[in-house]
Design a protein around this motif. Structure first.
Motif, PDB file in Angstrom:
ATOM      1  N   THR A 107      -3.252   1.632  -9.633  1.00 56.85           N
ATOM      2  CA  THR A 107      -1.849   1.701 -10.054  1.00 56.85           C
ATOM      3  C   THR A 107      -1.454   3.142 -10.379  1.00 56.85           C
ATOM      4  O   THR A 107      -2.217   3.897 -10.981  1.00 56.85           O
ATOM      5  CB  THR A 107      -1.573   0.798 -11.271  1.00 56.85           C
ATOM      6  OG1 THR A 107      -0.205   0.944 -11.660  1.00 56.85           O
ATOM      7  CG2 THR A 107      -2.467   1.149 -12.457  1.00 56.85           C
ATOM      8  N   LYS A 108      -0.262   3.504  -9.970  1.00 54.37           N
ATOM      9  CA  LYS A 108       0.273   4.839 -10.273  1.00 54.37           C
ATOM     10  C   LYS A 108       1.227   4.783 -11.476  1.00 54.37           C
ATOM     11  O   LYS A 108       1.472   5.788 -12.136  1.00 54.37           O
ATOM     12  CB  LYS A 108       1.038   5.388  -9.062  1.00 54.37           C
ATOM     13  CG  LYS A 108       0.209   5.519  -7.787  1.00 54.37           C
ATOM     14  CD  LYS A 108      -0.710   6.710  -7.860  1.00 54.37           C
ATOM     15  CE  LYS A 108      -1.276   7.080  -6.495  1.00 54.37           C
ATOM     16  NZ  LYS A 108      -2.154   6.071  -5.917  1.00 54.37           N
ATOM     17  N   THR A 109       1.741   3.589 -11.759  1.00 49.64           N
ATOM     18  CA  THR A 109       2.732   3.430 -12.828  1.00 49.64           C
ATOM     19  C   THR A 109       2.136   2.882 -14.119  1.00 49.64           C
ATOM     20  O   THR A 109       2.808   2.830 -15.151  1.00 49.64           O
ATOM     21  CB  THR A 109       3.843   2.470 -12.382  1.00 49.64           C
ATOM     22  OG1 THR A 109       3.258   1.174 -12.134  1.00 49.64           O
ATOM     23  CG2 THR A 109       4.540   2.955 -11.123  1.00 49.64           C
ATOM     24  N   TYR A 155       8.498  -5.898  -9.684  1.00 51.94           N
ATOM     25  CA  TYR A 155       8.529  -4.563  -9.071  1.00 51.94           C
ATOM     26  C   TYR A 155       9.650  -3.723  -9.696  1.00 51.94           C
ATOM     27  O   TYR A 155       9.498  -2.530  -9.941  1.00 51.94           O
ATOM     28  CB  TYR A 155       8.725  -4.659  -7.561  1.00 51.94           C
ATOM     29  CG  TYR A 155       7.506  -5.145  -6.791  1.00 51.94           C
ATOM     30  CD1 TYR A 155       6.243  -4.576  -7.010  1.00 51.94           C
ATOM     31  CD2 TYR A 155       7.608  -6.158  -5.836  1.00 51.94           C
ATOM     32  CE1 TYR A 155       5.124  -5.017  -6.301  1.00 51.94           C
ATOM     33  CE2 TYR A 155       6.499  -6.600  -5.117  1.00 51.94           C
ATOM     34  CZ  TYR A 155       5.261  -6.031  -5.359  1.00 51.94           C
ATOM     35  OH  TYR A 155       4.146  -6.467  -4.653  1.00 51.94           O
ATOM     36  N   ASP A 215       3.648  -1.737  -9.578  1.00 49.00           N
ATOM     37  CA  ASP A 215       3.468  -1.242  -8.214  1.00 49.00           C
ATOM     38  C   ASP A 215       2.405  -2.043  -7.454  1.00 49.00           C
ATOM     39  O   ASP A 215       2.205  -1.850  -6.265  1.00 49.00           O
ATOM     40  CB  ASP A 215       3.144   0.260  -8.204  1.00 49.00           C
ATOM     41  CG  ASP A 215       1.931   0.631  -9.060  1.00 49.00           C
ATOM     42  OD1 ASP A 215       1.389  -0.251  -9.769  1.00 49.00           O
ATOM     43  OD2 ASP A 215       1.531   1.808  -9.021  1.00 49.00           O
ATOM     44  N   THR A 219      10.030  -3.503  -1.023  1.00 50.25           N
ATOM     45  CA  THR A 219      10.076  -2.458  -2.064  1.00 50.25           C
ATOM     46  C   THR A 219       9.090  -1.319  -1.824  1.00 50.25           C
ATOM     47  O   THR A 219       9.019  -0.387  -2.612  1.00 50.25           O
ATOM     48  CB  THR A 219       9.779  -3.082  -3.444  1.00 50.25           C
ATOM     49  OG1 THR A 219       8.492  -3.729  -3.389  1.00 50.25           O
ATOM     50  CG2 THR A 219      10.833  -4.101  -3.841  1.00 50.25           C
ATOM     51  N   LYS A 275       5.944  -1.504  -2.162  1.00 51.13           N
ATOM     52  CA  LYS A 275       4.912  -1.591  -3.199  1.00 51.13           C
ATOM     53  C   LYS A 275       3.708  -2.348  -2.618  1.00 51.13           C
ATOM     54  O   LYS A 275       3.670  -2.613  -1.417  1.00 51.13           O
ATOM     55  CB  LYS A 275       5.464  -2.312  -4.434  1.00 51.13           C
ATOM     56  CG  LYS A 275       6.704  -1.637  -5.047  1.00 51.13           C
ATOM     57  CD  LYS A 275       6.363  -0.330  -5.711  1.00 51.13           C
ATOM     58  CE  LYS A 275       7.606   0.374  -6.259  1.00 51.13           C
ATOM     59  NZ  LYS A 275       8.290  -0.385  -7.299  1.00 51.13           N
ATOM     60  N   TYR A 276       2.788  -2.751  -3.473  1.00 51.92           N
ATOM     61  CA  TYR A 276       1.553  -3.369  -2.985  1.00 51.92           C
ATOM     62  C   TYR A 276       1.306  -4.750  -3.604  1.00 51.92           C
ATOM     63  O   TYR A 276       1.842  -5.075  -4.665  1.00 51.92           O
ATOM     64  CB  TYR A 276       0.363  -2.451  -3.271  1.00 51.92           C
ATOM     65  CG  TYR A 276       0.459  -1.157  -2.494  1.00 51.92           C
ATOM     66  CD1 TYR A 276       0.075  -1.099  -1.160  1.00 51.92           C
ATOM     67  CD2 TYR A 276       0.974  -0.012  -3.098  1.00 51.92           C
ATOM     68  CE1 TYR A 276       0.182   0.081  -0.439  1.00 51.92           C
ATOM     69  CE2 TYR A 276       1.089   1.172  -2.384  1.00 51.92           C
ATOM     70  CZ  TYR A 276       0.694   1.213  -1.051  1.00 51.92           C
ATOM     71  OH  TYR A 276       0.823   2.374  -0.343  1.00 51.92           O
ATOM     72  N   ARG A 306       0.358  -3.335   3.108  1.00 55.46           N
ATOM     73  CA  ARG A 306       0.877  -3.682   1.776  1.00 55.46           C
ATOM     74  C   ARG A 306      -0.116  -4.459   0.927  1.00 55.46           C
ATOM     75  O   ARG A 306      -0.025  -4.473  -0.290  1.00 55.46           O
ATOM     76  CB  ARG A 306       2.169  -4.509   1.905  1.00 55.46           C
ATOM     77  CG  ARG A 306       3.348  -3.782   2.528  1.00 55.46           C
ATOM     78  CD  ARG A 306       3.886  -2.706   1.606  1.00 55.46           C
ATOM     79  NE  ARG A 306       3.866  -1.395   2.244  1.00 55.46           N
ATOM     80  CZ  ARG A 306       3.784  -0.255   1.622  1.00 55.46           C
ATOM     81  NH1 ARG A 306       3.658  -0.211   0.317  1.00 55.46           N
ATOM     82  NH2 ARG A 306       3.777   0.881   2.268  1.00 55.46           N
TER      83      ARG A 306
END
Length: 337
Positions: free
Chosen positions: A146-148, A208, A213, A233, A235-236, A251
């Protein structure tokens, strides 16, 4: 001479009879859960196990799908039992009452239930899984990637079985990333929650939007909605039950593998070899009953970390939680304040 010839005929007849009896083909019938074959997840895994048994063990197989809402589950099980199938499999905990009733009426037929527990019947085998262990591994993936520092979980039916997926997932993520926040939603409170991709997409889009993410779904065919949301979006997502990355390779970063195919195949093999056992049979990391999917999106460092943690779980160094109580115990033992 005549006596010898008669004796030869008798022995030949006995030999042919024994060959005939030993060559009896084992017949296996499967009745799917809500969502049916083609869900790319839970039911398809059961189908894969049956197909492998047909190919490798040379058994005869038949698979049936219940009607809307699964109202005719018992009727389909009863039909297979009446046709003297050697093994009848109900795919899903919703078969518990139906298999209990039919197994009592057909004591000579062997039954297996996936995800349900039926005790006290000598002709029923209950195939259950340590879903929390496999979910812990994909939680580790999400926590590392995760980046967030916000990830999500979308469950199908709000019930203890699916809570195991949720608890294992958030424990795994928090184990490697104490800063992570996990958003949690369930689609519904009935079996229909496993085939509602519209609701799945709606919940995923909302998560999301809140910063997630990566979202892990444990919702059967409803997961297709989660994947659509991930695509829209950019995202994954994380798949469940079967390897699902093929559905959306750019994804879906991994899938929690719940090896229903292994459980079904091994049970059929036991019946064929005369080793069928009633009672509860557990499939976990220890016996390849759960795992995670390796994909091109997983960095080598992440795979190495997951493999290390997998060994520690098998060795008993990490005890994975499966409900609220054990989750609190897990936090107290492994997570720094």
């Amino acid at each position: 001479m005549r006596k010898i010839f008669v004796l030869f005929l008798i022995l030949s007849f006995v030999g042919l009879m024994s060959i005939g009896f030993s060559a009896k083909t084992v017949r296996v019938g499967i009745v799917y859960d809500v969502g049916g074959r083609g869900d790319k997840s839970f039911n398809d895994a059961a189908y894969a196990g049956l197909q492998r048994a047909i190919k490798v063990l040379k058994v005869e197989g038949k698979d049936l799908e219940p009607g809307p809402g699964g109202a005719n589950r018992e009727e389909l099980l009863r039909t297979l039992a009446e046709q003297n199938y050697d093994l009848v499999v109900g795919v899903g905990f919703l078969f518990t009452d139906a298999i209990t009733a039919v197994a009592k009426d057909f004591p000579k037929v062997k039954f297996a239930i996936v995800d349900g527990v039926i005790e006290g019947l000598p002709n029923v085998s209950s195939l259950v899984f340590n879903e929390h262990e496999g979910s812990f591994l994909v939680g580790v993936v999400a926590g590392l990637m995760t980046k967030t520092n916000v990830i999500g979980f979308v469950g199908g039916m709000d019930m203890p079985l699916i809570h195991k997926f949720e608890v294992g997932y958030k424990a795994g993520a928090m184990y490697v990333n104490p800063k992570v926040k996990v958003l949690i939603n369930y689609i519904g409170v009935t079996g229909e929650a496993f085939k509602d991709p519209v609701k799945g997409k709606e919940l995923a889009l909302a998560q999301y939007k809140q910063g997630a993410d990566i979202i892990y779904h444990a919702s059967g065919a409803s997961g297709e909605g989660v994947f659509e949301a991930a695509k829209e979006t950019n995202k994954y997502a994380i798949g469940v039950d079967s390897p699902q990355s093929w559905i959306m390779p750019d994804r879906i970063i991994t899938s929690m593998l719940k090896r229903v195919d292994v459980a079904v195949y091994e049970t059929i093999k036991d019946v064929k070899e005369g080793k069928f056992k009633s009672g509860i049979r557990v499939f976990g990391l220890q016996n390849n009953g759960v795992d995670y999917e390796r994909t091109k999106l997983l960095p080598l460092g992440v795979v190495q970390k997951v493999e290390q943690i997998k060994k520690e779980i098998i060795a008993g160094k990490i005890v994975v939680p499966y409900d609220d109580k054990t989750f609190e115990e897990f936090k107290a033992k492994y997570l720094k304040k």
